[in-house]
Design a protein around this motif. Structure first.
Motif, PDB file in Angstrom:
ATOM      1  N   CYS A  11      43.844  34.808  41.722  1.00 12.90           N
ATOM      2  CA  CYS A  11      43.256  36.093  42.082  1.00 12.90           C
ATOM      3  C   CYS A  11      43.396  37.057  40.911  1.00 12.90           C
ATOM      4  O   CYS A  11      44.254  36.890  40.040  1.00 12.90           O
ATOM      5  CB  CYS A  11      43.982  36.638  43.304  1.00 12.90           C
ATOM      6  N   CYS A  14      44.855  34.126  47.143  1.00 12.05           N
ATOM      7  CA  CYS A  14      44.537  35.326  47.928  1.00 12.05           C
ATOM      8  C   CYS A  14      43.156  35.164  48.569  1.00 12.05           C
ATOM      9  O   CYS A  14      42.277  34.483  48.025  1.00 12.05           O
ATOM     10  CB  CYS A  14      44.482  36.555  47.038  1.00 12.05           C
ATOM     11  N   CYS A  68      44.721  39.764  41.035  1.00 10.36           N
ATOM     12  CA  CYS A  68      46.016  40.445  41.136  1.00 10.36           C
ATOM     13  C   CYS A  68      47.109  39.632  40.441  1.00 10.36           C
ATOM     14  O   CYS A  68      48.234  40.094  40.303  1.00 10.36           O
ATOM     15  CB  CYS A  68      46.390  40.679  42.595  1.00 10.36           C
ATOM     16  N   HIS A 116      44.577  40.485  49.559  1.00  8.88           N
ATOM     17  CA  HIS A 116      45.620  39.718  48.870  1.00  8.88           C
ATOM     18  C   HIS A 116      46.554  38.998  49.841  1.00  8.88           C
ATOM     19  O   HIS A 116      47.679  38.649  49.500  1.00  8.88           O
ATOM     20  CB  HIS A 116      46.348  40.616  47.870  1.00  8.88           C
TER      21      HIS A 116
HETATM   22 ZN   LIG Z   1      45.301  38.824  45.037  1.00  6.22          ZN
END
Ligand SMILES: [Zn+2]
Length: 409
Positions: free
Chosen positions: A267, A274, A269, A258
């Protein structure tokens, strides 16, 4: 010495106070394997060494070496060698990926005694996944011909950041529903439900950490600074320094997937740009799919690369360059002796890309003695690392006394 799971607390000279656990450690590490060597190393008297070894023999943890007596370095009568008796218990280990898992019964010295791999979907949530894993373990024990009562512990490798104090994952991007869940408690319960045996200790760690631990011990035991990068659904790194996993303060060390590399892709996340969003197995699969190549996951990419697919090779190489750029910083910071590339993309095109950027961006001083290699244990690295983590935890000097007392010796 810390009480963190997995910290092995290697102990040197005991200054005359060496415990039974420290003697066991000296034998297990091969640093002192005769009574005489133990006396010399620890400064303990012959009688005290004898008394402490007796307890380890009664526990079934030590045996006389199969090789027979060896000549004493000081002359005199040949000495009987001692060795860790790995037949008194077994370990269970599992390596969970997003859609697939691998589980095994292992000996205390890391030999796989029975193994199973199959579909197990992380997204189904921890209750279902760990319940099913309990069933796998019960079947594997039967296959290996071992009783559940022989199991000393369970090690789990999971694809997310782990707080090893609690065994919980925190905000894992590719493990929806697992955030903060009591993995240890559920795994221990599932073990008992399926085997009828009392619960055993469960240790949980990040998959890249455990792969690094397994690979370093198996193939690079003399490497004091070892980095493994796993490139599959996500991207993560495991760092092993002086034989121990380096986790950082919050278990976040090595979570390189990340790091922002400035691309636009979103991403898993939630952030944009990332490294994992542009250079993971999943990202490479997406890129290939966009240009009409049938690929939905990192393992599809693996198959394409294995068949020599030229477009897959080109995209994997480009992903390798992006990872190599980040690894230039990693290598400059840690100056490792070995950088191992593992996971779905680990093959020649990706490695070529990694090397191109790594050697271009990192200082020569950080790469002069660096070996960039691929995995030796392959898909079993995480399992073997998880098993080793349990053994090193349970037989660490600071835990031996309590366990011997529990055994009544
Ligand atoms: Zn990420």
């Amino acid at each position: 010495m810390t009480g963190r799971p997995g910290s092995t607390g290697r102990t040197g000279r005991g200054g005359g106070q060496a415990s039974a656990g420290e003697l066991l450690e000296l034998v297990r590490s091969g640093r002192a394997v005769t009574r005489g060597a133990l006396q010399r190393t620890t400064g303990l008297s012959r009688a005290t060494v004898g008394h402490r070894l007796d307890r380890l023999f009664r526990a079934g943890w030590l045996r006389e070496g199969a090789g027979g007596p060896v000549d004493s370095p000081l002359g005199g009568r040949p000495s009987i060698t001692l060795e860790f008796d790995d037949s008194h218990a077994v370990v269970l280990a599992a390596d969970l990926e997003t859609r697939h898992a691998r589980a095994a019964v292992l000996s205390l010295t890391g030999e796989i005694l029975a193994e199973h791999s199959g579909t197990l979907v992380i997204q189904d949530g921890p209750d279902a996944v760990l319940g099913e894993l309990g069933r796998w373990f019960a079947e594997l024990l039967e296959k290996a011909g071992h009783r559940a009562a022989e199991v000393c512990g369970v090690g789990l490798a999971v694809p997310g950041p782990v707080d090893t104090e609690t065994g919980r994952v925190f905000q894992p991007p590719i493990m929806p529903g697992w955030d903060g869940y009591d993995i240890r408690g559920r795994m221990a319960r599932a073990f008992t439900e399926h085997t009828g045996a009392p619960p055993v200790p469960v240790l949980v760690d990040n998959d890249a950490n455990l792969m690094a631990y397994g690979e370093q011990r198996a193939g690079h035991p003399d490497c004091s600074a070892f980095v493994l990068v796993k490139v599959s659904t996500g991207i993560g790194a495991g760092v092993v320094v002086d034989g121990s996993i380096y986790r950082g303060i919050d278990g976040g060390a090595g979570d390189i997937g990340h790091i922002r590399v400035g691309a636009e892709a979103q991403c898993r996340c939630g952030s944009y740009g990332c490294l994992a969003a542009v250079a993971s197995g999943g990202a490479v699969a997406r890129k290939l799919a966009e240009s009409g190549v049938p690929a939905a996951s990192g393992s599809d990419v693996r198959d394409l690369l294995a068949s020599g697919h030229p477009e897959a090779a080109a995209v994997a190489r480009e992903a390798g360059r992006m990872v190599g750029d980040v690894l230039a910083t990693v290598v400059t910071l840690l100056n490792p002796g070995v950088l191992m590339i593992a996971g779905d993309l680990a093959g020649t095109p990706f490695l070529t890309g990694v090397r191109e950027l790594l050697y271009q961006r990192a200082l020569p001083r950080s790469t002069a003695h660096l070996d960039v290699v691929t995995s030796r244990l392959g898909e079993r690295a995480g399992l073997i690392g998880a098993g080793a983590l349990v053994v090193e935890h349970l037989y660490a000097p600071e835990r031996v006394e309590e366990r011997l007392l529990a055994l009544g010796v």
